[in-house]
Design an enzyme around this catalytic site. Structure first.
Site, PDB file in Angstrom:
ATOM      1  N   GLU A  38       9.496   1.359  -1.863  1.00 51.69           N
ATOM      2  CA  GLU A  38       9.096   1.590  -3.254  1.00 51.69           C
ATOM      3  C   GLU A  38       8.847   3.079  -3.464  1.00 51.69           C
ATOM      4  O   GLU A  38       9.462   3.705  -4.326  1.00 51.69           O
ATOM      5  CB  GLU A  38       7.842   0.787  -3.582  1.00 51.69           C
ATOM      6  CG  GLU A  38       7.370   0.935  -5.012  1.00 51.69           C
ATOM      7  CD  GLU A  38       6.091   0.156  -5.311  1.00 51.69           C
ATOM      8  OE1 GLU A  38       5.729   0.084  -6.502  1.00 51.69           O
ATOM      9  OE2 GLU A  38       5.465  -0.369  -4.365  1.00 51.69           O
ATOM     10  N   GLY A  54       0.819  -1.203   0.000  1.00 52.67           N
ATOM     11  CA  GLY A  54       0.000   0.000   0.000  1.00 52.67           C
ATOM     12  C   GLY A  54       0.848   1.246   0.000  1.00 52.67           C
ATOM     13  O   GLY A  54       2.059   1.202  -0.234  1.00 52.67           O
ATOM     14  N   ASP A  70       5.089  -7.747 -11.231  1.00 57.40           N
ATOM     15  CA  ASP A  70       4.358  -6.996 -10.206  1.00 57.40           C
ATOM     16  C   ASP A  70       2.893  -6.790 -10.616  1.00 57.40           C
ATOM     17  O   ASP A  70       2.019  -7.530 -10.169  1.00 57.40           O
ATOM     18  CB  ASP A  70       5.062  -5.654  -9.963  1.00 57.40           C
ATOM     19  CG  ASP A  70       4.457  -4.835  -8.850  1.00 57.40           C
ATOM     20  OD1 ASP A  70       3.832  -5.427  -7.941  1.00 57.40           O
ATOM     21  OD2 ASP A  70       4.614  -3.601  -8.866  1.00 57.40           O
TER      22      ASP A  70
END
Length: 294
Positions: free
Chosen positions: A173, A142, A251
């Site tokens: 990320e 998230g 991904d």
């Protein structure tokens, strides 16, 4: 064995395709990406148990065509629960669907969203005691920039480790270095999703290399969503030079448009290696596949 260790089911994108819409794109706009995946988004299409079965089988066929031998699939129950499917039913349907699939084999990673409420986290923690055998790991994912606190999830991840589940965490990320350290020290991450920020810290790179923490690299996704500015800026070479194990992944392939062979070809160009050499790196990642004890 050619593994694919970081792959999301993308139910909302698959649902859009199912009803004749094109997949939504959020090029270099992570805020829009996370907003689109919010269960409260008014434009979100509802999903069902039949969708879950269908989407897992679609993914399996795609991975078969790409030459993959083993898939670890991120499965987030929250949107299905939101649409009226009990958590136990979600786990049962996912399990029976994955259990029947071969060439490639498919195993589930239970994905928990960072903005999940306390009640949902508690329900997921309680479900771990009877988690179906096809679920082999747990993940936290998230928007780190808004939900960087791991404290609400420590009990869940402790219970997951005690249940013999592998632990992987999306960290670094879009977030900062602190999030990577917390994933390791507070959640017990054995693998990290993306971890782009970790390349900026020699001490963190040393930790990842010494502890053998695998970084699940997704070059196409990182470019599409803006986690890196350009291919040449991707830190995968930094990871490899520091002795950090890596694997290559698509991904969110419906978002980025990449297949695993294309992802590995991109890595080969970026690293100035042959596709065969990159494939050898990917095959070594089979040592990091999650397996339940017994």
């Amino acid at each position: 064995m050619l593994p694919h260790l970081h792959l999301h089911l993308e139910p909302q994108q698959r649902k859009r395709l199912q009803v004749g819409l094109t997949p939504a794109e959020h090029r270099r706009d992570p805020a829009a990406f996370f907003a689109a995946h919010d269960v409260g988004n008014r434009g979100r299409l509802p999903v069902s148990a039949d969708d879950l079965r269908s989407f897992i089988r679609q993914m399996h066929e795609e991975q078969r065509r790409e030459g993959v031998d083993h898939v670890e699939l991120r499965l987030s129950p929250r949107r299905f629960v939101w649409d009226g499917m009990p958590l136990a039913a979600f786990l049962r349907v996912a399990h029976t669907t994955m259990e029947s699939l071969e060439r490639p084999s498919v195993r589930g990673i239970l994905l928990i969203n960072r903005d999940s409420d306390e009640e949902f986290v508690r329900a997921c923690t309680g479900a771990l005691a009877d988690l179906p055998a096809t679920f082999v790991g747990i993940d936290l994912a998230g928007d780190e920039s808004r939900y960087d606190d791991t404290a609400p999830f420590r009990g869940l991840f402790r219970a997951a480790r005690e249940s013999g589940l592998g632990v992987t965490v999306h960290a670094g990320e879009f977030g900062h270095l602190d999030g990577v350290w917390r994933a390791l020290d507070e959640l017990g991450a054995q693998r990290l999703g993306h971890a782009v920020a970790a390349a900026r810290s020699p001490s963190l790179l040393k930790r990842l290399g010494n502890d053998g923490v695998l970084v699940e690299v997704s070059i196409s996704s990182n470019l599409a969503l803006g986690a890196v500015d350009a291919a040449h800026a991707h830190p995968v070479r930094t990871f490899l030079d520091a002795g950090v194990p890596v694997c290559f992944n698509t991904d969110v392939p419906l978002e980025s448009g990449a297949t695993l062979p294309e992802e590995m070809a991109s890595a080969a160009r970026l690293l100035h290696l042959s596709v065969a050499e990159v494939t050898a790196v990917q095959r070594k990642a089979a040592a990091f596949v999650f397996r339940r004890p017994g």
